[in-house]
Scaffold this motif. Structure first.
Motif, short mmCIF file in Angstrom:
data_model
loop_
_atom_site.label_atom_id
_atom_site.label_comp_id
_atom_site.label_asym_id
_atom_site.label_seq_id
_atom_site.Cartn_x
_atom_site.Cartn_y
_atom_site.Cartn_z
N GLN A 44 -10.66 -5.13 3.58
CA GLN A 44 -11.48 -6.10 2.86
C GLN A 44 -11.05 -6.28 1.41
O GLN A 44 -11.57 -7.13 0.72
N THR A 102 -9.26 -7.64 -1.67
CA THR A 102 -8.70 -8.96 -1.96
C THR A 102 -7.56 -8.82 -2.97
O THR A 102 -7.72 -8.16 -3.98
N GLU A 103 -6.44 -9.44 -2.69
CA GLU A 103 -5.31 -9.38 -3.61
C GLU A 103 -5.24 -10.66 -4.45
O GLU A 103 -5.29 -11.76 -3.92
N THR A 148 -11.74 -2.97 -4.50
CA THR A 148 -11.95 -4.15 -3.65
C THR A 148 -11.13 -5.36 -4.11
O THR A 148 -11.02 -6.34 -3.39
N LEU A 149 -10.58 -5.28 -5.32
CA LEU A 149 -9.77 -6.37 -5.86
C LEU A 149 -8.51 -5.77 -6.46
O LEU A 149 -8.58 -4.91 -7.34
N ASP A 156 -3.23 -17.30 -8.15
CA ASP A 156 -4.68 -17.18 -8.32
C ASP A 156 -5.07 -17.09 -9.78
O ASP A 156 -6.19 -17.45 -10.17
N SER A 181 -14.74 -17.47 -4.74
CA SER A 181 -14.71 -16.69 -3.50
C SER A 181 -15.00 -15.21 -3.75
O SER A 181 -15.23 -14.46 -2.79
N LEU A 182 -14.98 -14.78 -5.02
CA LEU A 182 -15.19 -13.37 -5.35
C LEU A 182 -16.67 -13.05 -5.43
O LEU A 182 -17.50 -13.94 -5.69
N GLN A 191 -16.52 -8.19 -8.39
CA GLN A 191 -15.11 -8.56 -8.53
C GLN A 191 -14.90 -9.50 -9.72
O GLN A 191 -13.91 -9.38 -10.45
#
Length: 383
Positions: A25, A27-28, A59-60, A85, A259-260, A264
């Motif tokens: 889960q 996120t990069e 998580t990020l 991003d 989306s975060l 995050q």
């Protein structure tokens, strides 16, 4: 006994599954920078990635692309279109898209009327610019929204000087010289000194100086090593024209930002405070180190400007601060430019008094975080 072993196996499997899900889960974030690998800018980007992972609890994460995914000229459009991003946007390269943010950036010569040590100017301006855009300039933030981006923070260089291939110490010396500039305020300065301003990417100035296309670049001294200008510059004139380059140290693709989750997005703000402080501090140290190195080299001569050039410079700054607003109204239709500058000036003056005792990038990051970035409402900002 068998039940105990079976239960233990189930617990171990559950723990392993949870860990694997947590990893899955994560996120990069793809972070692009126009700085070359192993430079001040790319190392600050690496710290950004580290801070993202640390502050998000894993998580990020961040993957840094130094001068590969997008260069500085491509950055704004590339972030808009989702090619990366996040990234550092040099706002003057997209003057039409960010006129209000650039108007604020062009007022950096106000620093010439403070008592700040030369290498601390960027520390103050980076903090002031971030505070102003986040808290006092919704119309500036809207410019980023129009580019499908979310503004996340500011960084700044040290004071700008003249990096040349021949001696330039007087007003007479400047006449007719071809000066590469990084913003409209320095272009106006060149014209006022009867020189010829040249708009050129920072990635092209090495070739410009080495091939004689340029006589000087108006630049901060860390670029002597970041872009290897130490190899082609033979003369440096300190103290003029002054001002710093303040820009967006981190802009986020708006779709990615939304989306975060809250934690995050907070991690993004924390990491931006870290990278902004890191690059600004590194610029300050490189400014001191590079000038010292230049003075020791046989191939480079460091000059002080003549009294006449110093006075002409201060006269220009006073007059230009009165012209910035009208220039932006004429070109971009910004009617409240004078009010923007009036509101920004006390913020610069406040920050000039806040960085005198900063003695490390960690202390600067803490100051930025406490005073600005931690106060951003990440559930409203960028939506």
């Amino acid at each position: 006994m068998r039940k105990t072993r079976h239960l233990s196996a189930m617990v171990s499997a559950a723990v392993l599954t949870t860990a694997m899900l947590g990893q899955a889960q994560a996120t990069e974030l793809k972070y692009a920078t126009g700085y070359p690998p192993n430079s001040i800018g790319s190392k600050a980007a690496d710290r950004y990635a580290e801070a993202l992972k640390e502050h998000s609890g894993g998580t990020l994460t961040g993957k840094v692309y130094p001068q590969t995914l997008l260069n500085f000229m491509e950055m704004s459009d590339g972030l808009r279109d989702g090619m990366a991003d996040a990234g550092a946007v040099l706002l003057t390269y997209s003057s039409t898209e960010y006129p209000r943010a650039n108007l604020v950036g062009e007022s950096s010569m106000l620093l010439e009327f403070t008592d700040l040590e030369q290498h601390r100017a960027g520390m103050a301006f980076g903090g002031a610019m971030a505070e102003y855009l986040f808290n006092h300039c919704d119309s500036c933030l809207e410019e980023f929204t129009q580019q499908n981006q979310v503004y996340a923070g500011a960084g700044a260089s040290t004071r700008y000087m003249l990096l040349c291939n021949e001696p330039v110490t007087t007003v007479e010396d400047l006449k007719g010289k071809r000066l590469r500039h990084g913003g409209a305020n320095w272009a106006r300065w060149a014209e006022a000194m009867e020189a010829s301003p040249v708009s050129m990417s920072v990635n092209e100035m090495y070739e410009g100086i080495s091939q004689g296309v340029l006589d000087c670049t108006i630049q901060s001294t860390p670029e002597l090593t970041i872009f290897k200008m130490m190899e082609v510059v033979t003369h440096i004139t300190t103290d003029v024209p002054g001002g710093v380059y303040g820009t967006s140290s981190n802009s986020i693709n708006r779709d990615f930002w939304q989306s975060l989750d809250t934690k995050q997005r907070e991690a993004v703000m924390y990491a931006t405070a870290v990278t902004s402080a890191d690059i600004t501090w590194a610029y300050a140290q490189a400014s001191l180190d590079n000038l010292e190195t230049a003075r020791e080299l046989e191939d480079i001569t460091v000059h002080a400007p003549s009294e006449g050039l110093v006075e002409a410079n201060r006269k220009f700054i006073r007059a230009d601060l009165e012209r910035i607003a009208s220039a932006y109204q004429e070109r971009y239709g910004i009617a409240d430019g004078e009010k923007m500058l009036a509101d920004f000036r006390p913020i610069i003056e406040k920050w000039a008094g806040m960085v005198d005792d900063i003695d490390s990038p960690e202390a600067l990051a803490e100051l930025y975080w406490d005073e600005v970035y931690s106060k951003v409402d990440v559930d409203r900002h960028g939506f």
